[in-house]
Write a protein that holds these residues in place. Structure first.
Motif, PDB file in Angstrom:
ATOM      1  N   VAL A 434       0.868  -1.413   0.163  1.00  0.00           N
ATOM      2  CA  VAL A 434       0.002   0.014   0.198  1.00  0.00           C
ATOM      3  C   VAL A 434       0.998   1.069   0.006  1.00  0.00           C
ATOM      4  N   LEU A 435       0.495   2.199  -0.952  1.00  0.00           N
ATOM      5  CA  LEU A 435       1.287   3.369  -0.974  1.00  0.00           C
ATOM      6  C   LEU A 435       0.418   4.467  -0.362  1.00  0.00           C
ATOM      7  N   VAL A 436       0.856   5.153   0.816  1.00  0.00           N
ATOM      8  CA  VAL A 436      -0.125   6.206   1.270  1.00  0.00           C
ATOM      9  C   VAL A 436       0.720   7.595   0.927  1.00  0.00           C
ATOM     10  N   ILE A 437       0.093   8.482   0.445  1.00  0.00           N
ATOM     11  CA  ILE A 437       0.484   9.846   0.023  1.00  0.00           C
ATOM     12  C   ILE A 437      -0.502  10.686   1.216  1.00  0.00           C
ATOM     13  N   ALA A 438       0.332  11.652   1.863  1.00  0.00           N
ATOM     14  CA  ALA A 438      -0.167  12.767   2.575  1.00  0.00           C
ATOM     15  C   ALA A 438       0.025  14.031   2.162  1.00  0.00           C
ATOM     16  N   GLN A 439      -0.688  14.737   1.759  1.00  0.00           N
ATOM     17  CA  GLN A 439      -0.560  16.107   1.175  1.00  0.00           C
ATOM     18  C   GLN A 439      -1.158  17.147   2.019  1.00  0.00           C
ATOM     19  N   LEU A 460       4.140  16.577  -0.427  1.00  0.00           N
ATOM     20  CA  LEU A 460       3.737  15.131  -0.447  1.00  0.00           C
ATOM     21  C   LEU A 460       4.660  14.388   0.267  1.00  0.00           C
ATOM     22  N   ARG A 461       4.078  13.431   1.182  1.00  0.00           N
ATOM     23  CA  ARG A 461       4.839  12.741   2.132  1.00  0.00           C
ATOM     24  C   ARG A 461       4.478  11.354   1.759  1.00  0.00           C
ATOM     25  N   LEU A 462       5.538  10.481   1.353  1.00  0.00           N
ATOM     26  CA  LEU A 462       5.031   9.103   0.812  1.00  0.00           C
ATOM     27  C   LEU A 462       5.344   8.155   1.760  1.00  0.00           C
ATOM     28  N   ARG A 463       4.671   7.093   2.076  1.00  0.00           N
ATOM     29  CA  ARG A 463       5.012   6.266   2.987  1.00  0.00           C
ATOM     30  C   ARG A 463       4.405   4.871   2.560  1.00  0.00           C
ATOM     31  N   TYR A 464       5.220   3.737   2.367  1.00  0.00           N
ATOM     32  CA  TYR A 464       4.680   2.487   2.030  1.00  0.00           C
ATOM     33  C   TYR A 464       4.342   1.693   3.313  1.00  0.00           C
ATOM     34  N   PHE A 465       3.320   0.708   2.981  1.00  0.00           N
ATOM     35  CA  PHE A 465       3.070  -0.245   4.066  1.00  0.00           C
ATOM     36  C   PHE A 465       3.094  -1.496   3.425  1.00  0.00           C
ATOM     37  N   PRO A 524      -5.597   9.637  -6.164  1.00  0.00           N
ATOM     38  CA  PRO A 524      -4.837   8.342  -6.543  1.00  0.00           C
ATOM     39  C   PRO A 524      -4.604   7.992  -7.820  1.00  0.00           C
ATOM     40  N   SER A 525      -5.665   8.437  -8.565  1.00  0.00           N
ATOM     41  CA  SER A 525      -5.629   8.160 -10.083  1.00  0.00           C
ATOM     42  C   SER A 525      -4.500   9.098 -10.722  1.00  0.00           C
ATOM     43  N   MET A 526      -3.880  10.019 -10.149  1.00  0.00           N
ATOM     44  CA  MET A 526      -2.724  10.658 -10.588  1.00  0.00           C
ATOM     45  C   MET A 526      -1.274  10.176 -10.482  1.00  0.00           C
ATOM     46  N   VAL A 527      -1.433   8.984  -9.674  1.00  0.00           N
ATOM     47  CA  VAL A 527      -0.062   8.255  -9.137  1.00  0.00           C
ATOM     48  C   VAL A 527       0.032   6.972 -10.058  1.00  0.00           C
ATOM     49  N   PRO A 532      -0.636  -2.188  -5.598  1.00  0.00           N
ATOM     50  CA  PRO A 532      -1.909  -2.556  -5.661  1.00  0.00           C
ATOM     51  C   PRO A 532      -2.797  -1.722  -5.078  1.00  0.00           C
ATOM     52  N   THR A 533      -2.579  -0.602  -3.984  1.00  0.00           N
ATOM     53  CA  THR A 533      -3.349   0.231  -3.507  1.00  0.00           C
ATOM     54  C   THR A 533      -2.708   1.577  -3.354  1.00  0.00           C
ATOM     55  N   VAL A 534      -3.331   2.691  -3.650  1.00  0.00           N
ATOM     56  CA  VAL A 534      -2.834   3.910  -3.454  1.00  0.00           C
ATOM     57  C   VAL A 534      -3.694   4.538  -2.589  1.00  0.00           C
ATOM     58  N   MET A 535      -3.701   5.263  -1.535  1.00  0.00           N
ATOM     59  CA  MET A 535      -4.069   6.259  -0.843  1.00  0.00           C
ATOM     60  C   MET A 535      -3.566   7.546  -0.885  1.00  0.00           C
ATOM     61  N   VAL A 536      -4.475   8.636  -0.976  1.00  0.00           N
ATOM     62  CA  VAL A 536      -4.108  10.015  -0.682  1.00  0.00           C
ATOM     63  C   VAL A 536      -4.997  10.690   0.485  1.00  0.00           C
ATOM     64  N   ILE A 537      -4.199  11.103   1.267  1.00  0.00           N
ATOM     65  CA  ILE A 537      -5.333  11.788   2.529  1.00  0.00           C
ATOM     66  C   ILE A 537      -4.569  13.445   2.541  1.00  0.00           C
ATOM     67  N   GLY A 538      -5.447  13.985   3.248  1.00  0.00           N
ATOM     68  CA  GLY A 538      -4.898  15.475   3.471  1.00  0.00           C
ATOM     69  C   GLY A 538      -5.701  16.281   2.676  1.00  0.00           C
ATOM     70  N   ASN A 539      -5.413  17.575   2.654  1.00  0.00           N
ATOM     71  CA  ASN A 539      -5.913  18.742   1.896  1.00  0.00           C
ATOM     72  C   ASN A 539      -5.196  19.514   0.935  1.00  0.00           C
ATOM     73  N   ARG A 540      -5.762  20.127  -0.072  1.00  0.00           N
ATOM     74  CA  ARG A 540      -5.219  20.668  -1.150  1.00  0.00           C
ATOM     75  C   ARG A 540      -4.557  22.016  -0.663  1.00  0.00           C
ATOM     76  N   ALA A 541      -3.696  22.397  -1.800  1.00  0.00           N
ATOM     77  CA  ALA A 541      -3.247  23.768  -1.451  1.00  0.00           C
ATOM     78  C   ALA A 541      -3.888  24.671  -2.449  1.00  0.00           C
ATOM     79  N   VAL A 542      -4.156  26.016  -1.863  1.00  0.00           N
ATOM     80  CA  VAL A 542      -5.039  27.129  -2.343  1.00  0.00           C
ATOM     81  C   VAL A 542      -4.128  28.283  -2.245  1.00  0.00           C
TER      82      VAL A 542
END
Length: 739
Positions: A434-439, A460-465, A524-527, A532-542
């Protein structure tokens, strides 16, 4: 019938020459004539025990040298005849078509050849046997030892074979390779035992070494041909298996090397299975997962987990551990845990005081995807093993095969006690990794971005599980600007930073006009990766380039709020996610704009809105008693009094304020996402919902801003506002009255 004195074959009495060994019978008158030494042929006898030829005095006599030459050909043919006979008598074997030639008699017994002890006269030379009229397909020769003999030998070619016999043996060797090998292998073990041989011994009865050399090239060629055929079959099977996997999403052939787990409390069968730790941490470290894993065998799903401390430690407070299963990967079915995870099945193991209390399998049975109360228990007797801080269980998937997708199936493990924060693993699938990306935004708090060719705006902070895989590219969505460079990472980079790898999204703002709005976010669709699994959590930048707008814009940038006041409470609020810390109100002729911030996370809500369970005298008791529909949503509510000086409107929501609201805006959400918003008007002593009101709302991690159209609330010239924040369990906080 008579017996040939040379080879022992049974012959008709009228024959004067043995058709097998070529021995010529002398007339009876000649048989009694003396030899050179005064011996007669009748005095020479064959030793039936040793196969030796002795004279009248008992001395052994060696056969003539050329006799071996004659015996070799005859013995080969005799042994071929014996094998043919055995082949016809042996069931269930592949037989070559019968040869048209006449049957061959039983093979002659092979006598041991011994050196003579004394000089003896040589007997009369025997004639060579004539070649057969028809060619006989030869097979591997097998020597039959006589029943009363302990000697078993292999025929050897003498040093002085004639060229004619050598060519005959060479031809027989070639036919042996083509036919004899397969026919020899088809002989049963019993048939070989009849010859006095084991199968391995029979395989060693070969032609002499120098003639066997002519056989080997053909044997090698045959083996190579068979090897090519075997390789072609293997490649075909592999291609079929790969195509099956791609088409149906599960293996064509089961992995036999895997060990099927057993619910026995031993846990060794989970040692090689990829597991996942906690992604969302609890403030109670006992409730954080050290490991969680699943395995699926046929229709049985196995779940294992390990916590930081022993399970069920609290004396009366129930702690629950659940595995939620999205069985089909659909975002439109099941309980909406998040916007892209719909749980259809759930395992729950609960206990207190060191004892397991419940172990249940539940199914979600409602079309209302936000109603946690719609879970229905379908099995309350799961097989569970709990030892110290570990547990394992197993259950059979209900309605096997119905709408399940092995490739899309996903899981998440959660732990909760109704008091502390819920802990949860990342979402994971049957395929490991699992790839988790916290934005998170890097834009300053005032919402402005400098003009430059390389401005960092999103981290973007990337971490794999579980297991690391390659990441080909990361392409975040950027509005209002262009990226400076590109983002990429690799398996090696992630493995070198198991605690996390930080990347930055850099944009070029050097040519943009002041006040340009810039937004960037990742989904996730941009990675593009092999995970097998990609998660993106957190908030956008404006943010805005250089300057912010002069009037309030509902865009998630809060730098345009210049008149923010603190909100101080007289009593402590237990949940920081609903503890209001700042408020503001701005109005003009067309809009009513409201701002508020909290100490924690705005609209955090609860992933598992189970409530607090305690052990009563008759079992678990829920505190507080929850309503029939439980969503786990937090809520923000805005009361608007359009006639502060009048008495119209609803009763004040608090006893320390005189506000009588005429309108009420309610916004519900969880995980920082808005799930529902409604605007009500007080009329006829009740709240009535307005249809399609003109409302705008924007959030960041801890703040919100909203706009209500003045037309929708009657274009008031003067208003007062109060803000309320409330969590899903009813813990609430009210702001001061504005203005």
């Amino acid at each position: 019938m008579t017996t040939c004195p040379a080879c022992g074959s049974e012959l008709d009495e009228e024959l004067d020459k043995c058709p097998y060994c070529g021995f010529v019978f002398k007339p009876n008158a000649e048989k009694d004539e003396p030899t050179e030494k005064g011996q007669t042929d009748s005095q020479s006898t064959e030793d039936s025990q040793g196969g030796q030829v002795r004279d009248a005095s008992g001395a052994t006599e060696a056969p003539p040298e050329h006799a071996s030459e004659i015996d070799l050909s005859s013995q080969l043919r005799a042994m071929k005849s014996k094998i043919d006979q055995l082949s016809r008598d042996t069931p269930d074997m592949e037989r070559q078509p019968d040869s048209p030639e006449e049957p061959v008699a039983e093979p002659a017994e092979v006598a041991d050849v011994v050196e003579p002890e004394a000089e003896s006269p040589e007997p009369e030379e025997m004639e060579e046997p004539p070649p057969p009229d028809n060619e006989v397909e030869e097979v591997e020769p097998v020597v039959e030892a006589p029943d009363d003999s302990e000697h078993l030998i292999q025929p050897e070619a003498p040093e002085m074979l004639t060229e004619e016999i050598g060519e005959e043996i060479s031809e027989e060797a070639e036919e042996y390779e083509e036919v004899g090998v397969e026919e020899q292998r088809s002989l049963s073990e019993q048939s070989l035992e009849d010859l006095g041989l084991t199968y391995d011994e029979a395989r060693t009865v070969r032609y002499p070494e120098r003639y066997a050399q002519k056989i080997r090239p053909a044997q090698v060629k045959t083996r190579k041909g068979r090897g090519k055929q075997a390789a072609a079959v293997i490649v075909s099977i592999i291609l079929i298996m790969v195509a099956w996997q791609m088409l149906f999403g599960f293996p064509f052939w089961p992995e036999s090397e895997k060990i099927i787990p057993v619910v026995d409390g031993q846990f060794e069968d989970w040692a090689e299975v990829v597991s996942y730790g906690t992604l969302w941490l609890s403030d109670n470290t006992d409730n954080n997962f050290q490991a969680s894993a699943v395995q699926l065998y046929e229709n049985d799903l196995h779940w294992y987990f390990a916590m930081g401390e022993d399970l069920f430690r609290t004396a009366s407070q129930l702690t629950s551990y659940s595995l939620l299963i999205d069985s089909d990967g659909s975002q439109t079915s099941g309980y909406s845990l998040t916007e892209d995870f719909g749980a259809d099945l759930m395992i729950t193991i609960s206990g207190s005081g060191g004892n397991k209390v419940t172990n249940e399998l539940s199914r979600f049975t409602s079309s209302d995807r936000h109603n946690w109360s719609a879970w229905t228990v379908i099995d309350s007797q799961l097989d569970v093993a709990v030892v110290d801080n570990k547990a394992e269980t197993c259950f059979s998937l209900p309605d096997a095969g119905a709408s399940y997708s092995l490739s899309a199936m996903r899981f998440v493990s959660v732990a909760y006690d109704g008091i502390s924060k819920t802990s949860a693993t990342p979402f994971f699938s049957l395929d490991p990794g699992v790839l988790v990306i916290a934005q998170s935004s890097l834009i300053s708090s005032d919402g402005t971005v400098n003009m430059s060719q390389g401005e960092e705006i999103l981290e973007l902070r990337l971490r794999y599980f579980g297991q690391a895989f390659d990441i080909d590219s990361i392409a975040p969505l950027i509005k209002g600007a262009s990226m400076s460079g590109h983002l990429s990472a690799s398996e090696q980079t992630l493995e070198q930073h198991p605690s996390g790898l930080t990347l930055s999204v850099i944009v070029d703002t050097s040519s943009l006009a002041s006040g340009t709005l810039i937004q960037t976010e990742l989904t996730p669709s941009m990675v593009d990766s092999d995970f097998p699994t990609v998660m993106v959590i957190g908030n956008r930048a404006v943010g805005y380039v250089s300057d912010i707008p002069s009037w309030i814009s509902i865009d998630g940038v809060f730098g345009d709020w210049t008149n923010i006041s603190e909100d101080n409470d007289t009593a402590q609020i237990k949940n920081p996610n609903v503890d209001i810390s700042a408020i503001s109100l701005e109005t003009n002729s067309t809009d009513i704009c409201i701002f508020a911030g909290v100490e924690g996370t705005i609209l955090k809500g609860e992933l598992i809105p189970e409530g607090r369970m305690v052990m009563g005298s008759s079992g678990p008791v829920l505190i507080p008693d929850l309503p029939p529909r439980v969503t786990g949503w937090d809520m923000l509510r805005v009361y608007v009094d359009t006639d502060p000086a009048g008495t119209s409107g609803a009763e004040s929501p608090v006893n320390y304020s005189d506000i009588t609201p005429d309108f009420k805006l309610e916004v519900y959400g969880r995980n920082g996402q808005i799930e529902q918003q409604k605007l009500f008007m007080w009329a006829d002593d009740e709240w009535n919902e307005l249809i399609n009101p003109d409302i705008s709302i924007a959030l960041d991690a801890s703040s919100f801003e909203l706009r209500i159209s003045a037309v929708d609330i009657g274009n008031p010239s003067n208003i007062s506002v109060m803000i309320q924040m409330e969590d899903w369990l009813g813990v609430r906080d009210f702001s001061s009255e504005l203005p």
